[in-house]
Each structure stands twice: as structure tokens, then as C-alpha cells.
Design an enzyme around this catalytic site. Structure first.
Site, PDB file in Angstrom:
ATOM      1  CG  ASP A 110      -2.062   1.027   1.082  1.00 20.82           C
ATOM      2  OD1 ASP A 110      -2.506   1.270  -0.052  1.00 20.82           O
ATOM      3  OD2 ASP A 110      -2.482   1.603   2.099  1.00 20.82           O
ATOM      4  CG  LEU A 170     -10.253  -8.081  -4.423  1.00 19.90           C
ATOM      5  CD1 LEU A 170      -9.993  -7.934  -5.922  1.00 19.90           C
ATOM      6  CD2 LEU A 170      -9.090  -8.801  -3.745  1.00 19.90           C
ATOM      7  CG  LEU A 217      -5.653  -6.666  -1.581  1.00 22.47           C
ATOM      8  CD1 LEU A 217      -6.060  -5.924  -2.855  1.00 22.47           C
ATOM      9  CD2 LEU A 217      -5.824  -8.164  -1.761  1.00 22.47           C
ATOM     10  CB  CYS A 273     -25.775  -6.459  -6.282  1.00 20.32           C
ATOM     11  SG  CYS A 273     -25.705  -6.047  -4.524  1.00 20.32           S
ATOM     12  CB  CYS A 311     -22.076   5.592  -0.340  1.00 23.57           C
ATOM     13  SG  CYS A 311     -20.927   6.972  -0.124  1.00 23.57           S
ATOM     14  CE  LYS A 340      -1.411  16.303   4.685  1.00 23.55           C
ATOM     15  NZ  LYS A 340      -0.042  16.747   4.301  1.00 23.55           N
ATOM     16  CG  ASP A 373     -15.650  -0.416   8.202  1.00 26.25           C
ATOM     17  OD1 ASP A 373     -14.685  -0.438   7.417  1.00 26.25           O
ATOM     18  OD2 ASP A 373     -15.520  -0.449   9.441  1.00 26.25           O
ATOM     19  CB  CYS A 388     -19.356   0.894   0.315  1.00 24.73           C
ATOM     20  SG  CYS A 388     -17.566   1.056   0.480  1.00 24.73           S
TER      21      CYS A 388
END
Length: 380
Positions: A139, A163, A174, A196, A203, A228, A247, A249
Site C-alpha cells: 500500500d 476487491l 492486500l 446488485c 454510501c 487535512k 465501512d 459500502c
């Protein structure tokens, strides 16, 4: 099967066995040429300004779009995934206005440290076995891990752009290993989202201008972590009590029904970070913030930005018991804290109380703070 093919199979099997031994739930292999659509999609994303103030995305566009620009010698890309699925629906805390919602991934140790450490162990043993050069990324480098993960067959990029795995839903960390070794590639996974819309409809800030596209400028994760300065006033009420990430979605994805909770040997939430009291978080000074979030990714945003987020949650709480602490924060040394304290108080106080409080405070040295008071007085 030729000798070269047997060697490729042995190295591939060895690598995947090492990944499983180090606690990775999935490990698949693709090539550096497997995401030809990435450059155009990234260019469109940047041209639309969807990256907000994340200037580093534009600065690293060429390397991000093509793994071979990042490392010209790479022949195989191995993508690793680790499950961090929660035991319960993380959205439950959203109905608790006196409590703060911290994204599931940030409720334990910083995943960058955990995954990178394990990747380095796998890479060391793999390099010793095959003699190939390796590089590992988690990342922090310009690697498009989600498209690569889809190309490698770990899952597919869902309509929320994250993902999705048939076996682990939307809850996967990941990491990747680039190598000069020629390994056996896995087949990509096809898209199983169908019609779907669960993630898109979940959201709270309408951050998806279209399926498979995200506007970070409206995403709560971006606003509470990457951004910021002051947060757009039109989005503050929609943020609710989410103080670090979002969290919604991810949690809405129906494929999560196949995801098991993360095991004890992996990433389990710290109890004190599951639903901390807003009142307690507002009192954190810099040393207290650093101590409380030691080892957590939350620590990276710094105390001032964090308290800015908590003040939004305070303003949305309706709890007048928080007024005293918010009043003290209105004199904080950090402008971003002072400004958000003004907004929170404008929500918690009566109109007359706020007008009296704001009198004489519109001459703050910071332009953004002055604007907060002027805006709040107008709205009240």
C-alpha cells in the site's frame, strides 16, 4: 513437462505454501502485463479530480499505471490477501451517537507492519530457494493492488471499487511481491456483482458518481484520513459518528456472508477501539493521542486531524453534555480544531447561546476559523 516447467511449478507451489504458512488466506499470481486497462482508467480518475488533494497519485501516475515502469525487470507479480472480517456488522455503532465509529481495519495493529513483515519472510525464503530478485509492497508504493488482485484471481473489483472475494467478501488486506522469476499464472476472476447496488446505496455521502467509480472528495474514508483541512460543511452531518474511515459500502456487500471472522492469529480488534466514547476522545492531547493509538494506523493522521473528526461526531451527537469540552477546544492551538469546535457548538447550543458564545470570536487569526463562525451564525 520440461525441466523448466517443473522448476516453475516447484517454485510456484513453494511460494503458495509459504504464504499459507505465514497466515495469508489467499495467494495468486499474475503478470506485469495483466492490467492493460489501468492506464486509461487512472487517467480518467485523475482528470475528473476524483483524487482530491492526494497529489501523490498524479505525481506517480506512470509508475502506478504500469508495474513495468515501477520495476522494468519484473516478470511475475504475486498478490497476497489476509482476511480481516469482523465478528459482527460494524455498522451497529452508527446507532450509538455517544460512541465513535472507527473503521474495522484500524481497530488493531497497523496492517502495513503486520503484512509487510510476513511478506518479507516469504520473500526471503522464496529468493533463497529460486535465486530470483524480489520486491515487496504493501500500500505504500504506487502499485494498483486491486486490479492486479483481480487479474490474479483473488476476486474482482466490485461496484464500490474495492476487491470482492467469493470466499472472503469485501474484507481483505492486500500485499504484493514482484519478482524476476517466471511463475505459473492464475486465471483472473470474473465480476459477480450482477445488478446488485447494495454498496452504492449504502454510501451516506453519495461518493459513487457511477458504478465502479469513486469520487474521493465525497468519501468519508478520504475525508477523515487523507484530507487535512476543514471538511465540507455539506457533508458533516452525513458523516455522523464516523471518526476514522467508513465501512458502510464494504459491510453492505452480500458476498460477506461467505467471509469468516479473522482468527486470533491474525487481526482481531482491540476492545477499546470498537466503540470508544466520544467524550473520552475529545480530551486527548497529543501525548494522550499517541499513547492511546500506539501501533494503530489511526496514529498516522495526528491528534489535530483526529480531534477535528471527533468534533464532527460530537456536533452530530445531540449531547449537550459535550459542550464544556467543545468550548475548551474552541481555544485549541490548532486552527482545524478551533474551527470544528465552533461548528460542533453551533449544533449543540441553542441559537441564543451560540450567538453569545461567538461574540468576539470572529476575529480569530485563522481565516478558516473565522469563516466557521460567520457561517454558523448565518445558519442559526
Amino acid at each position: 513437462m520440461s525441466g523448466d516447467d517443473r522448476q516453475r511449478r516447484r517454485l510456484t507451489d513453494f511460494l503458495k505454501a509459504e504464504a499459507a504458512d505465514k497466515g495469508f488466506d489467499l495467494c495468486r499470481i499474475t503478470g506485469p502485463d495483466s492490467i492493460p486497462q489501468a492506464p486509461a482508467r487512472l487517467a480518467d480518475f485523475l482528470a475528473a479530480g476524483y483524487h482530491g488533494t492526494m497529489d501523490w497519485m498524479a505525481e506517480t501516475e506512470a509508475r502506478r499505471a504500469d508495474p513495468r515502469v515501477l520495476w522494468s525487470e519484473v516478470r511475475s507479480i504475486v498478490v497476497f490477501a489476509m482476511n480481516y472480517g469482523p465478528e459482527h456488522d460494524p455498522r451497529a455503532v452508527l446507532a450509538m451517537p455517544d460512541r465513535a465509529a472507527i473503521s474495522v481495519y484500524a481497530q488493531n495493529r497497523d496492517y502495513h507492519d503486520i503484512i509487510k513483515g510476513r511478506l518479507k519472510e516469504v520473500a526471503t525464503r522464496f529468493a533463497a530457494r529460486g535465486g530470483a530478485d524480489v520486491k515487496v509492497f504493501v500500500d505504500t508504493a504506487p502499485v494498483m493492488e486491486k486490479p492486479l488482485a483481480a487479474a490474479a484471481g483473488l476476486g474482482w473489483q466490485g461496484r464500490h471499487t474495492n476487491l470482492v472475494s467469493r470466499t472472503h467478501g469485501s474484507w481483505l488486506f492486500l500485499g504484493s511481491l514482484f519478482t524476476t522469476a517466471d511463475l505459473i499464472r492464475d486465471e483472473p476472476e470474473r465480476d459477480h456483482c450482477g445488478s446488485c447496488r447494495a454498496c452504492l446505496d449504502a454510501c451516506p455521502t453519495d461518493a459513487f458518481p457511477a458504478p465502479y467509480k469513486i469520487d474521493a472528495r465525497r468519501c468519508i474514508s478520504y475525508l477523515t484520513i487523507e484530507h487535512k483541512g476543514p471538511i465540507d460543511p455539506s457533508l458533516r452531518e452525513k458523516i455522523g459518528n464516523r471518526i476514522y474511515g467508513c465501512d458502510d459500502c464494504l459491510a453492505a456487500c452480500p458476498w460477506n456472508k461467505f467471509a469468516a471472522a479473522a482468527s486470533e492469529m491474525k487481526l482481531v480488534a482491540r476492545e477499546e477501539l470498537k466503540a470508544p466514547a466520544i467524550a473520552d476522545l475529545l480530551t486527548l492531547d497529543d501525548p494522550g493521542f499517541r499513547a492511546h493509538f500506539s501501533g494503530s494506523p489511526v496514529k498516522r493522521i495526528g491528534r489535530d486531524r483526529f480531534v477535528r473528526n471527533v468534533l464532527i461526531a460530537a456536533g452530530n451527537s445531540g449531547d449537550r453534555g459535550l459542550m464544556e469540552t467543545c468550548t475548551r477546544l474552541a481555544d485549541d492551538i490548532a486552527p482545524v480544531v478551533r474551527g470544528m469546535a465552533a461548528w460542533a457548538l453551533s449544533r449543540l447550543m441553542t441559537a441564543s447561546e451560540f450567538r453569545q458564545f461567538a461574540a468576539g470570536r470572529t476575529d480569530d487569526a485563522d481565516e478558516d476559523v473565522r469563516a466557521e463562525y460567520e457561517r454558523a451564525k448565518t445558519e442559526r
